[in-house]
Design an enzyme around this catalytic site. Sequence first.
Site, PDB file in Angstrom:
ATOM      1  N   ASP A  78       0.839  -1.194   0.000  1.00  0.00           N
ATOM      2  CA  ASP A  78       0.000   0.000   0.000  1.00  0.00           C
ATOM      3  C   ASP A  78       0.880   1.252   0.000  1.00  0.00           C
ATOM      4  O   ASP A  78       1.684   1.455   0.918  1.00  0.00           O
ATOM      5  CB  ASP A  78      -0.879  -0.020   1.252  1.00  0.00           C
ATOM      6  CG  ASP A  78      -1.851   1.128   1.263  1.00  0.00           C
ATOM      7  OD1 ASP A  78      -2.804   1.094   0.473  1.00  0.00           O
ATOM      8  OD2 ASP A  78      -1.643   2.076   2.039  1.00  0.00           O
ATOM      9  N   THR A 111      -2.975   5.840  -3.923  1.00  0.00           N
ATOM     10  CA  THR A 111      -1.843   6.532  -3.306  1.00  0.00           C
ATOM     11  C   THR A 111      -0.531   6.202  -4.023  1.00  0.00           C
ATOM     12  O   THR A 111       0.360   7.039  -4.092  1.00  0.00           O
ATOM     13  CB  THR A 111      -1.717   6.172  -1.816  1.00  0.00           C
ATOM     14  OG1 THR A 111      -1.572   4.769  -1.692  1.00  0.00           O
ATOM     15  CG2 THR A 111      -2.933   6.605  -1.053  1.00  0.00           C
ATOM     16  N   THR A 112      -0.434   4.977  -4.541  1.00  0.00           N
ATOM     17  CA  THR A 112       0.767   4.648  -5.303  1.00  0.00           C
ATOM     18  C   THR A 112       0.725   5.398  -6.630  1.00  0.00           C
ATOM     19  O   THR A 112       1.706   6.017  -7.043  1.00  0.00           O
ATOM     20  CB  THR A 112       0.844   3.129  -5.558  1.00  0.00           C
ATOM     21  OG1 THR A 112       0.606   2.449  -4.331  1.00  0.00           O
ATOM     22  CG2 THR A 112       2.201   2.722  -6.099  1.00  0.00           C
ATOM     23  N   ASP A 407      -9.083   0.109   1.870  1.00  0.00           N
ATOM     24  CA  ASP A 407      -9.147   0.581   0.475  1.00  0.00           C
ATOM     25  C   ASP A 407     -10.492   0.217  -0.148  1.00  0.00           C
ATOM     26  O   ASP A 407     -11.108   1.024  -0.831  1.00  0.00           O
ATOM     27  CB  ASP A 407      -8.017  -0.038  -0.361  1.00  0.00           C
ATOM     28  CG  ASP A 407      -6.690   0.672  -0.120  1.00  0.00           C
ATOM     29  OD1 ASP A 407      -6.569   1.314   0.933  1.00  0.00           O
ATOM     30  OD2 ASP A 407      -5.796   0.587  -0.985  1.00  0.00           O
TER      31      ASP A 407
HETATM   32  N1  LIG Z   1      -7.060  -7.033 -12.660  1.00  0.00           N
HETATM   33  C1  LIG Z   1      -6.371  -5.958 -13.002  1.00  0.00           C
HETATM   34  N2  LIG Z   1      -5.775  -5.873 -14.205  1.00  0.00           N
HETATM   35  C2  LIG Z   1      -5.074  -4.794 -14.542  1.00  0.00           C
HETATM   36  N3  LIG Z   1      -4.906  -3.721 -13.763  1.00  0.00           N
HETATM   37  C3  LIG Z   1      -5.487  -3.728 -12.573  1.00  0.00           C
HETATM   38  C4  LIG Z   1      -6.253  -4.838 -12.127  1.00  0.00           C
HETATM   39  N4  LIG Z   1      -6.683  -4.569 -10.886  1.00  0.00           N
HETATM   40  C5  LIG Z   1      -6.219  -3.336 -10.575  1.00  0.00           C
HETATM   41  N5  LIG Z   1      -5.510  -2.823 -11.591  1.00  0.00           N
HETATM   42  C6  LIG Z   1      -4.848  -1.518 -11.655  1.00  0.00           C
HETATM   43  O1  LIG Z   1      -3.904  -1.376 -10.627  1.00  0.00           O
HETATM   44  C7  LIG Z   1      -3.763  -0.004 -10.322  1.00  0.00           C
HETATM   45  C8  LIG Z   1      -3.799   0.219  -8.845  1.00  0.00           C
HETATM   46  O2  LIG Z   1      -2.708  -0.379  -8.245  1.00  0.00           O
HETATM   47  P1  LIG Z   1      -2.416  -0.205  -6.701  1.00  0.00           P
HETATM   48  O3  LIG Z   1      -3.640  -0.509  -5.924  1.00  0.00           O
HETATM   49  O4  LIG Z   1      -1.181  -0.971  -6.419  1.00  0.00           O
HETATM   50  O5  LIG Z   1      -2.075   1.305  -6.584  1.00  0.00           O
HETATM   51  P2  LIG Z   1      -2.948   2.499  -6.068  1.00  0.00           P
HETATM   52  O6  LIG Z   1      -4.380   2.159  -6.044  1.00  0.00           O
HETATM   53  O7  LIG Z   1      -2.530   3.662  -6.871  1.00  0.00           O
HETATM   54  O8  LIG Z   1      -2.363   2.732  -4.627  1.00  0.00           O
HETATM   55  P3  LIG Z   1      -2.793   2.097  -3.223  1.00  0.00           P
HETATM   56  O9  LIG Z   1      -3.784   1.020  -3.470  1.00  0.00           O
HETATM   57  O10 LIG Z   1      -1.488   1.604  -2.704  1.00  0.00           O
HETATM   58  O11 LIG Z   1      -3.337   3.238  -2.471  1.00  0.00           O
HETATM   59  C9  LIG Z   1      -4.904   0.706 -11.003  1.00  0.00           C
HETATM   60  O12 LIG Z   1      -4.420   1.441 -12.090  1.00  0.00           O
HETATM   61  C10 LIG Z   1      -5.814  -0.409 -11.443  1.00  0.00           C
HETATM   62  O13 LIG Z   1      -6.499  -0.089 -12.605  1.00  0.00           O
HETATM   63 MG   LIG Z   2      -5.167   0.494  -4.941  1.00  0.00          MG
END
Ligand SMILES: Nc1ncnc2c1ncn2[C@@H]1O[C@H](COP(=O)(O)OP(=O)(O)OP(=O)(O)O)[C@@H](O)[C@H]1O
Ligand SMILES: [Mg+2]
Length: 562
Positions: A78, A111-112, A407
Site C-alpha cells: 500500500d 496513493t501509489t 481501500d
Molecule cells: N485485474 C487488473 N488488471 C489490470 N490492472 C489492474 C487490475 N486490478 C487493478 N488494476 C490496476 O492497478 C492499479 C492500482 O494499483 P495499486 O492498488 O497498487 O495502486 P494504487 O491504487 O494507486 O495505490 P494504493 O492502493 O497503494 O493506495 C490501477 O491502475 C488499477 O487499474
Molecule cells: Mg489500490
Amino acid sequence: MPRSEEGLILTQAIPAQIGGQPVLILREGTSRSRGRDAQRSNIMAARIISDVIKSSFGPKGMDKMLVDTLGDVTITGDGATILKEMDVEHPAAKMMVEVAKTTDDEVGDGTTSVVVFAGQLLKKAEELLDKNVHPTVIVDGYKLASDRALKVLSEIAIDVPPTDRKMLKKVAMTAMATKLVTEDKDYLADLAVEAILKVAEKDGDVYKVDIDNIEVEKKAGGSLVETKVIQGIAMEKEVVHPGMPKRIENAKIALLNTALEVEKTEISAEIRITSPGQMKTFLDEEERLMKDMADKIADAGANVVMCQKGIDDLVQHFLAKKNILTVRRVKESSMDKLAKATGGRVVTNLKDLTDKDLGKAKLVEERKLGDEEWTFIEGCVNPKALTILVRGGSEKVVDEAERSIHDALCVVRDVVRRPKVVAGGGAPEMEAASRLREWAGSISGRVQLAALGFAEALEVMPIALAESAGMDPIDVTVELRARHEKGERWAGVNVSEGKVEDMAKLDVYEPLAVKEQVVRSAAEVASMILRIDDVIASGKARMPAGPPGGPGAGEEGLESEY
Ligand SMILES: Nc1ncnc2c1ncn2[C@@H]1O[C@H](COP(=O)(O)OP(=O)(O)OP(=O)(O)O)[C@@H](O)[C@H]1O
Ligand SMILES: [Mg+2]
C-alpha cells in the site's frame, strides 16, 4: 560547484556607507541552494520516492518490508503505508509523502498512482528544463493539461446506480486485487459493500457515507473468511470481575469517564487513629462511599458500565453483586463510538448520572476470540454503527487485510457518493493521453511541449502495470496507442494474461473520484516542486541532497527507464 553558501553572507547588495563590512542576514549554519541546483535536487529527491514505490504498483506489484527504529516489521504493497513507514527527510520527498497521505484521506485509494504519476511528471519536466523551457511555462502547460485530462476523464466515465451491488463489488475487487492475492477477496469485497450500504444515508438525490461509523478491528487467528461485520461495536476488553454476568440482553449502558475509586487527596494528609473503633469507622466510611457508587449506577437503571478509567476492586465487587456487567479502561475513541452507537452520553461526574444518559443495545456479551476475551455491543440504537472484525492466519496477514479492507471500503464509498466509474488497468490514463495529444495541437508555443509531456507522463500507469507483469513496455505502449486511436476506450493492460484487452469486459472498474484525485494532486505537487528555485535551510535542518553524483544522490532513483 557553488551550490550552497554557508551562513548566507550577503556583501554585494550592501551600500558603501556601511563600510564594506559583510552583513549577516541569516543565522550562521543556514544553507542555501538555488536556481537549477535547487530544482534538480528537489526533482531528484521526489523522483527517488516515486521510483521506490513504483515496483509495488498494480496487482502484480511487489510488496515492501519496512523495519522501523524499534524493529517492528510492516509488510505491505500500500503506497500510503510504505511512505508513512519510511523515514523521509528531504523536504521535496516529504511533499510526495504528503500527497499520498492527502489522497488516502480524500479517496482512500490511488496513493501509489499519485506518487508514480507525480514522479513521471517531474521526469518529463526535467527533460523540458534541459531544453531551456522555463519552469513557469511547464507549470502553465501542466495546469492546462490536467484540467483537460479531468474533463476527458469525466466525459468517458460511466454513470452507475449508486447502490448497484454488482458494480460496487467489482470496484472493491479491483482495489483489493492489488493487495491480497487470494480467493478471499471475493468474500471481503461483499463484506465491504454490505458495510458501506448499511451506513449510507440518502440525502436528497445523493448518498452520504460517514466511514467513521465503521470501525475496523483486527485479531490474528482463524482465517480471512472468518472476517465478519458486527452490527455494533467490538472491543478487546474483558468483563472486570468474575462474579459479573457475561451476557446482558436489553442492555442499558452507563458510559463513564470518571474513575470508580475513592479519590486520593491532593495534599498529603495524616489521620491519627487512636482506637480500633476509629479504624473501623474509617474503613466503613470508605466502603460506604464505594457502595454508593455502585448504588448510584444501579439506581440510574444501568445494567452495563463502560468506564474509561480504573475501577476499585471493592466497587467491582458491589457492581458484581448487582449483576452489572462492567468493562474498564475503554479507549477514548471507543467511548465516543459507544456514545454515538448506543445513543448514550459520556458522564464525567457520577453524581450527574441519570437514566437519560444511558445508552441502549440489544446485547452486550463477552466472548472469547483466540486467547483473548472481547466485549461485543450489538443491536445498538443507531444501526449505522458497525465493526468489521478482521481475522487471518498471522499478525502480518491481518494487518495487510485491514489495509485492503480500508481501500475497499473507501472505493465503494467513493462510488456511492459519486456514482461514476472508469475501467482500470491503465485504460483511462491511456485514453486521456491520446485525447490530450490531439488537443495539444491547438496550443501554441512552448506550453504545448509541457502539455505533451503531461500526456506522455500519463502513460506511465499502463507501462508500469505492463512492466510489473513482465510485458515489454514498448510493445504495450505501441499497441495501446494504436487501439485507443481506433476508439477502443477501455483498452488496458490485463496483467494476469499479459496482454492488452478491454478492461471493462474484465470487470476491472475504479471510481472516477480516485482517478481525478490522482491527476489533480500529482499535477499540483509536481508544479509546486517545479516552482521552487531557492531552498534556504536553517542550521537545524539538513540540506537537501545535491545534484546527481553529489552527496545523497540515490543511484537507483535516477535510472528510471521511461
Ligand atoms: N485485474 C487488473 N488488471 C489490470 N490492472 C489492474 C487490475 N486490478 C487493478 N488494476 C490496476 O492497478 C492499479 C492500482 O494499483 P495499486 O492498488 O497498487 O495502486 P494504487 O491504487 O494507486 O495505490 P494504493 O492502493 O497503494 O493506495 C490501477 O491502475 C488499477 O487499474
Ligand atoms: Mg489500490
